[in-house]
Design a protein around this motif. Sequence first.
Motif, PDB file in Angstrom:
ATOM      1  N   THR A  53       0.809  -1.220   0.000  1.00  0.00           N
ATOM      2  CA  THR A  53       0.000   0.000   0.000  1.00  0.00           C
ATOM      3  C   THR A  53       0.844   1.273   0.000  1.00  0.00           C
ATOM      4  N   VAL A  54       2.142   1.158  -0.146  1.00  0.00           N
ATOM      5  CA  VAL A  54       3.010   2.328  -0.039  1.00  0.00           C
ATOM      6  C   VAL A  54       2.708   3.367  -1.129  1.00  0.00           C
ATOM      7  N   HIS A  55       2.353   2.920  -2.322  1.00  0.00           N
ATOM      8  CA  HIS A  55       2.039   3.847  -3.415  1.00  0.00           C
ATOM      9  C   HIS A  55       0.860   4.737  -3.033  1.00  0.00           C
ATOM     10  N   SER A  56      -0.216   4.139  -2.579  1.00  0.00           N
ATOM     11  CA  SER A  56      -1.392   4.909  -2.159  1.00  0.00           C
ATOM     12  C   SER A  56      -1.063   5.806  -0.984  1.00  0.00           C
ATOM     13  N   TRP A  57      -0.273   5.301  -0.048  1.00  0.00           N
ATOM     14  CA  TRP A  57       0.081   6.077   1.132  1.00  0.00           C
ATOM     15  C   TRP A  57       0.872   7.324   0.731  1.00  0.00           C
ATOM     16  N   LEU A  58       1.826   7.168  -0.169  1.00  0.00           N
ATOM     17  CA  LEU A  58       2.633   8.302  -0.611  1.00  0.00           C
ATOM     18  C   LEU A  58       1.775   9.367  -1.293  1.00  0.00           C
ATOM     19  N   LEU A  59       0.868   8.938  -2.164  1.00  0.00           N
ATOM     20  CA  LEU A  59       0.015   9.901  -2.865  1.00  0.00           C
ATOM     21  C   LEU A  59      -0.927  10.609  -1.899  1.00  0.00           C
ATOM     22  N   LYS A  60      -1.465   9.872  -0.945  1.00  0.00           N
ATOM     23  CA  LYS A  60      -2.352  10.475   0.062  1.00  0.00           C
ATOM     24  C   LYS A  60      -1.568  11.458   0.929  1.00  0.00           C
ATOM     25  N   CYS A  61      -0.378  11.100   1.306  1.00  0.00           N
ATOM     26  CA  CYS A  61       0.465  11.963   2.137  1.00  0.00           C
ATOM     27  C   CYS A  61       0.786  13.268   1.408  1.00  0.00           C
ATOM     28  N   VAL A  62       1.244  13.192   0.161  1.00  0.00           N
ATOM     29  CA  VAL A  62       1.591  14.410  -0.570  1.00  0.00           C
ATOM     30  C   VAL A  62       0.340  15.244  -0.828  1.00  0.00           C
ATOM     31  N   GLN A  63      -0.776  14.586  -1.076  1.00  0.00           N
ATOM     32  CA  GLN A  63      -2.037  15.306  -1.275  1.00  0.00           C
ATOM     33  C   GLN A  63      -2.385  16.099  -0.017  1.00  0.00           C
ATOM     34  N   ASN A  64      -2.325  15.470   1.139  1.00  0.00           N
ATOM     35  CA  ASN A  64      -2.643  16.152   2.396  1.00  0.00           C
ATOM     36  C   ASN A  64      -1.691  17.307   2.665  1.00  0.00           C
ATOM     37  N   LEU A  65      -0.404  17.095   2.424  1.00  0.00           N
ATOM     38  CA  LEU A  65       0.566  18.169   2.623  1.00  0.00           C
ATOM     39  C   LEU A  65       0.279  19.350   1.693  1.00  0.00           C
ATOM     40  N   CYS A  66      -0.067  19.054   0.463  1.00  0.00           N
ATOM     41  CA  CYS A  66      -0.359  20.117  -0.503  1.00  0.00           C
ATOM     42  C   CYS A  66      -1.634  20.873  -0.129  1.00  0.00           C
ATOM     43  N   PHE A  67      -2.664  20.139   0.274  1.00  0.00           N
ATOM     44  CA  PHE A  67      -3.908  20.811   0.672  1.00  0.00           C
ATOM     45  C   PHE A  67      -3.667  21.693   1.890  1.00  0.00           C
ATOM     46  N   ASN A  68      -2.850  21.234   2.819  1.00  0.00           N
ATOM     47  CA  ASN A  68      -2.507  22.079   3.969  1.00  0.00           C
ATOM     48  C   ASN A  68      -1.754  23.330   3.518  1.00  0.00           C
ATOM     49  N   GLU A  69      -0.862  23.165   2.570  1.00  0.00           N
ATOM     50  CA  GLU A  69      -0.106  24.303   2.050  1.00  0.00           C
ATOM     51  C   GLU A  69      -1.041  25.288   1.343  1.00  0.00           C
ATOM     52  N   LEU A  70      -2.003  24.774   0.597  1.00  0.00           N
ATOM     53  CA  LEU A  70      -2.946  25.650  -0.114  1.00  0.00           C
ATOM     54  C   LEU A  70      -3.836  26.436   0.848  1.00  0.00           C
ATOM     55  N   LYS A  71      -4.053  25.905   2.043  1.00  0.00           N
ATOM     56  CA  LYS A  71      -4.897  26.587   3.030  1.00  0.00           C
ATOM     57  C   LYS A  71      -4.176  27.752   3.688  1.00  0.00           C
ATOM     58  N   ARG A  72      -2.851  27.762   3.612  1.00  0.00           N
ATOM     59  CA  ARG A  72      -2.090  28.843   4.237  1.00  0.00           C
ATOM     60  C   ARG A  72      -2.451  30.160   3.571  1.00  0.00           C
ATOM     61  N   PRO A  73      -2.667  31.201   4.366  1.00  0.00           N
ATOM     62  CA  PRO A  73      -3.102  32.481   3.796  1.00  0.00           C
ATOM     63  C   PRO A  73      -2.111  33.096   2.813  1.00  0.00           C
ATOM     64  N   LYS A  74      -0.829  32.835   3.005  1.00  0.00           N
ATOM     65  CA  LYS A  74       0.178  33.422   2.125  1.00  0.00           C
ATOM     66  C   LYS A  74       0.214  32.756   0.761  1.00  0.00           C
ATOM     67  N   TYR A  75      -0.276  31.531   0.684  1.00  0.00           N
ATOM     68  CA  TYR A  75      -0.100  30.757  -0.543  1.00  0.00           C
ATOM     69  C   TYR A  75      -1.058  31.235  -1.623  1.00  0.00           C
ATOM     70  N   GLN A  76      -0.528  31.598  -2.748  1.00  0.00           N
ATOM     71  CA  GLN A  76      -1.322  32.015  -3.894  1.00  0.00           C
ATOM     72  C   GLN A  76      -0.956  31.124  -5.070  1.00  0.00           C
ATOM     73  N   VAL A  77      -1.951  30.716  -5.836  1.00  0.00           N
ATOM     74  CA  VAL A  77      -1.691  29.896  -7.009  1.00  0.00           C
ATOM     75  C   VAL A  77      -1.862  30.768  -8.248  1.00  0.00           C
ATOM     76  N   TYR A  78      -0.796  30.949  -8.976  1.00  0.00           N
ATOM     77  CA  TYR A  78      -0.835  31.740 -10.192  1.00  0.00           C
ATOM     78  C   TYR A  78      -0.485  30.854 -11.372  1.00  0.00           C
ATOM     79  N   PRO A  79      -1.422  30.648 -12.296  1.00  0.00           N
ATOM     80  CA  PRO A  79      -1.067  29.893 -13.486  1.00  0.00           C
ATOM     81  C   PRO A  79       0.043  30.637 -14.232  1.00  0.00           C
ATOM     82  N   SER A  80       1.001  29.912 -14.718  1.00  0.00           N
ATOM     83  CA  SER A  80       2.117  30.558 -15.391  1.00  0.00           C
ATOM     84  C   SER A  80       2.548  29.745 -16.593  1.00  0.00           C
ATOM     85  N   ASP A  81       3.395  30.357 -17.398  1.00  0.00           N
ATOM     86  CA  ASP A  81       3.968  29.635 -18.535  1.00  0.00           C
ATOM     87  C   ASP A  81       4.876  28.527 -18.036  1.00  0.00           C
ATOM     88  N   GLU A  82       5.510  28.751 -16.878  1.00  0.00           N
ATOM     89  CA  GLU A  82       6.381  27.735 -16.281  1.00  0.00           C
ATOM     90  C   GLU A  82       5.575  26.458 -16.049  1.00  0.00           C
TER      91      GLU A  82
END
Length: 175
Positions: A53-82
């Motif tokens: 189950t390590v594959h699922s665990w890794l994806l769930k872990c990174v997903q949770n970390l990213c969602f927590n990061e997106l909730k931070r007030p400073k974090y802004q998502v800007y679509p870019s050419d990059e």
Amino acid sequence: MSEDEFLSIFNKHHKQVYRHAFYLLKNTECAEDMTQETFVKAWQLKNDLRISTVHSWLLKCVQNLCFNELKRPKYQVYPSDEFTDIVNNLHHSEPIQHVQSPEKIVCNEETKRLVHQAIGKLPPRLRLIVVMRELDEMSYSDISHVMGIPEGTVKSNLYRARKKLRKILSNMLEK
């Protein structure tokens, strides 16, 4: 779990974990940080992780970390050419088996660029489901396990995501 086993898991999954983080955060540095943090957590829990189950665990872990990061007030998502450039590099198409005209090649590349740009405009959860299903070719069951939601919810979210993608692409093509 031995160091060699962990290294094997890292080598096998780090690119996909990074890709998930990048699609959610749209920022290379943050995606690298979230990928690194995911594998640090995995290392800390290496004796509790199951290979099956390590594959699922890794994806769930990174997903949770990213969602927590997106909730931070400073974090802004800007679509870019990059974002578009890196997405194109993350997904290399299969080698062309037949000769295509230059016009066809340019048209395919432009279509791919527009689709990846449209995926980037989806809300994070829908974006993640599209990436897992369409780009990583994961089953509904695997996505359900990673996201922690029923398969029916995965299917309905994917339906909504595809519908939004059609609308986004149609608006992009009208401009």
